[in-house]
Design a protein around this motif. Structure first.
Motif, short mmCIF file in Angstrom:
data_model
loop_
_atom_site.label_atom_id
_atom_site.label_comp_id
_atom_site.label_asym_id
_atom_site.label_seq_id
_atom_site.Cartn_x
_atom_site.Cartn_y
_atom_site.Cartn_z
N GLU A 1 41.54 25.92 60.57
CA GLU A 1 42.03 25.44 61.86
C GLU A 1 43.56 25.40 61.88
OE1 GLU A 1 41.09 21.71 64.90
OE2 GLU A 1 40.11 21.79 62.94
N ILE A 2 44.18 24.99 60.77
CA ILE A 2 45.64 24.94 60.69
C ILE A 2 46.22 26.34 60.87
CG2 ILE A 2 47.58 24.54 59.11
CD1 ILE A 2 45.85 22.18 57.97
N VAL A 3 45.65 27.33 60.17
CA VAL A 3 46.13 28.72 60.28
C VAL A 3 45.97 29.21 61.72
CG1 VAL A 3 45.64 31.11 59.60
CG2 VAL A 3 45.78 29.32 57.86
N ALA A 4 44.83 28.90 62.35
CA ALA A 4 44.59 29.34 63.73
C ALA A 4 45.60 28.71 64.69
CB ALA A 4 43.17 28.99 64.15
N LEU A 5 45.86 27.41 64.51
CA LEU A 5 46.83 26.73 65.39
C LEU A 5 48.22 27.31 65.22
CD1 LEU A 5 45.60 23.04 64.99
CD2 LEU A 5 45.63 24.34 67.13
N LEU A 6 48.65 27.52 63.97
CA LEU A 6 49.99 28.08 63.72
C LEU A 6 50.11 29.49 64.32
CD1 LEU A 6 50.61 26.93 60.02
CD2 LEU A 6 51.59 25.93 62.10
N ARG A 7 49.05 30.28 64.21
CA ARG A 7 49.09 31.64 64.78
C ARG A 7 49.19 31.59 66.30
NH1 ARG A 7 44.74 34.60 60.74
NH2 ARG A 7 46.30 35.49 59.32
N GLN A 8 48.44 30.66 66.92
CA GLN A 8 48.53 30.53 68.38
C GLN A 8 49.93 30.12 68.82
OE1 GLN A 8 45.25 28.28 70.33
NE2 GLN A 8 44.19 28.50 68.38
N ILE A 9 50.54 29.20 68.07
CA ILE A 9 51.91 28.77 68.39
C ILE A 9 52.85 29.98 68.33
CG2 ILE A 9 53.86 27.40 67.53
CD1 ILE A 9 51.67 25.35 66.55
N GLY A 10 52.66 30.83 67.29
CA GLY A 10 53.49 32.02 67.16
C GLY A 10 53.24 33.04 68.26
N GLU A 11 51.95 33.28 68.56
CA GLU A 11 51.61 34.29 69.57
C GLU A 11 52.10 33.90 70.96
OE1 GLU A 11 47.42 34.42 69.03
OE2 GLU A 11 47.54 35.60 67.17
N LYS A 12 52.14 32.60 71.24
CA LYS A 12 52.59 32.13 72.56
C LYS A 12 54.10 31.87 72.59
CE LYS A 12 48.15 30.34 74.01
NZ LYS A 12 47.44 29.32 74.79
N ASN A 13 54.78 32.24 71.49
CA ASN A 13 56.24 32.09 71.39
C ASN A 13 56.69 30.66 71.73
OD1 ASN A 13 56.79 34.83 70.69
ND2 ASN A 13 56.38 35.39 72.83
N GLN A 14 55.91 29.69 71.26
CA GLN A 14 56.27 28.29 71.51
C GLN A 14 57.49 27.92 70.67
OE1 GLN A 14 54.16 27.82 74.42
NE2 GLN A 14 54.61 25.79 73.64
N LEU A 15 58.46 27.29 71.31
CA LEU A 15 59.63 26.84 70.57
C LEU A 15 59.26 25.63 69.71
CD1 LEU A 15 62.45 27.14 73.26
CD2 LEU A 15 61.91 28.71 71.39
N ILE A 16 59.84 25.57 68.53
CA ILE A 16 59.58 24.49 67.57
C ILE A 16 60.89 23.77 67.29
CG2 ILE A 16 58.89 23.98 65.19
CD1 ILE A 16 57.12 26.51 65.35
N ARG A 17 60.85 22.45 67.38
CA ARG A 17 62.02 21.64 66.98
C ARG A 17 61.87 21.33 65.50
NH1 ARG A 17 62.58 16.69 68.85
NH2 ARG A 17 64.83 16.70 69.11
N MET A 18 62.83 21.80 64.72
CA MET A 18 62.84 21.53 63.29
C MET A 18 63.87 20.44 63.02
SD MET A 18 63.78 24.22 60.25
CE MET A 18 62.35 25.29 60.41
N LEU A 19 63.40 19.29 62.55
CA LEU A 19 64.29 18.15 62.32
C LEU A 19 64.76 18.18 60.87
CD1 LEU A 19 62.28 17.34 64.74
CD2 LEU A 19 63.11 15.04 64.34
N VAL A 20 66.01 18.62 60.69
CA VAL A 20 66.56 18.77 59.35
C VAL A 20 66.95 17.40 58.80
CG1 VAL A 20 68.23 20.00 57.93
CG2 VAL A 20 67.46 21.00 60.09
#
Length: 249
Positions: free
Chosen positions: A19-38
């Motif tokens: 499920e984690i792999v599927a969710l991450l792939r969907q996020i990538g395929e839909k070009n969803q922006l990700i906020r990375m908190l350094v």
């Protein structure tokens, strides 16, 4: 997003690797922006997922356009990421970050996270209950304490569950254990009886420097009437809070 919030949202943790792999792939395929908190909100990078490869346990992320920020990300080694997928909020941690190449361009690689948190909007919206007039939850005690019940004050409530304060450390902390016939007395709404499942426990230091334990509990098989009562109570708390903020209370 801090450790306290992540603890609150433990209820919605996804642990299935597929499920984690599927969710991450969907996020990538839909070009969803990700906020990375350094370094929390003080140092934020906006990125996206370029590739997910379960065979090498790798997720590839776009790098920051700021070279120094990239260096800080790699030096941190572990950063928190948050994004949305179909209006559902996704939180995960990227670890073992390192520079890499993807299709000839510089990028960042990280391990596929072992867990992530998926939050429906109403599920994660928790309302803290009044300290001055605490909501009472009557819960069964473990067998070694005589199978009686005890009263515990609510810390907060959501449509998915509650958190109670266990000042005397009486309740079980076994994750996944069900507590049947729990009674929550909602002021001006009435009592709700439901099975609660233990989802997390956290020792906290109170304002008086005494230690207490907060137990997170998820509603199991909540009746339609019980669900409606909880939603009415949350709406009531929201109205009261909004009135206070507007200076009307």
């Amino acid at each position: 997003m801090n450790n306290q919030e992540l603890e609150n949202w433990h209820d919605y943790e996804v642990e299935s690797r597929r499920e984690i792999v599927a969710l991450l792939r969907q996020i990538g395929e839909k070009n969803q922006l990700i906020r990375m908190l350094v370094k929390g909100e003080a140092d934020v990078c906006v990125t996206s997922i370029l590739d997910v490869d379960p065979d090498t346990n790798t997720v590839v992320l776009d790098r920051s356009i700021d070279r120094e920020q990239n260096e800080r990300i790699v030096a941190a080694g572990r950063v928190r990421c948050e994004t949305y997928l179909d209006k559902i909020r996704i939180l995960f941690t990227a670890e073992e970050l390192a520079p890499t190449l993807f299709e000839g361009n510089a990028a960042l690689r990280a391990d596929i996270p072992p867990t992530l948190i998926r939050l429906q909007r109403r599920e994660y919206y928790r309302m803290e209950t009044p300290v001055s007039n605490p909501v009472r939850a009557i819960l069964p005690l473990p067998a070694e304490l005589g199978l009686g019940t005890a009263v515990f004050p609510l810390h907060d409530i959501s449509c998915g569950g509650i958190a109670v304060m266990d000042h005397k450390n009486q309740l079980s902390t076994v994750i996944g254990e069900n507590l049947p016939n729990c009674r929550i007395e909602l002021p001006e709404i009435g009592p709700v009886t439901v099975t609660l499942q233990i989802r997390n426990s956290l020792d906290v230091t109170m304002l008086n420097n005494k230690t207490s334990r907060r137990i997170g509990l998820q509603f199991i098989d909540m009746s339609r009437g019980g669900d409606a009562a909880v939603q009415r109570y949350i709406t009531k708390l929201e109205r009261e809070r909004n009135a206070r903020l507007a200076g009307l209370a």
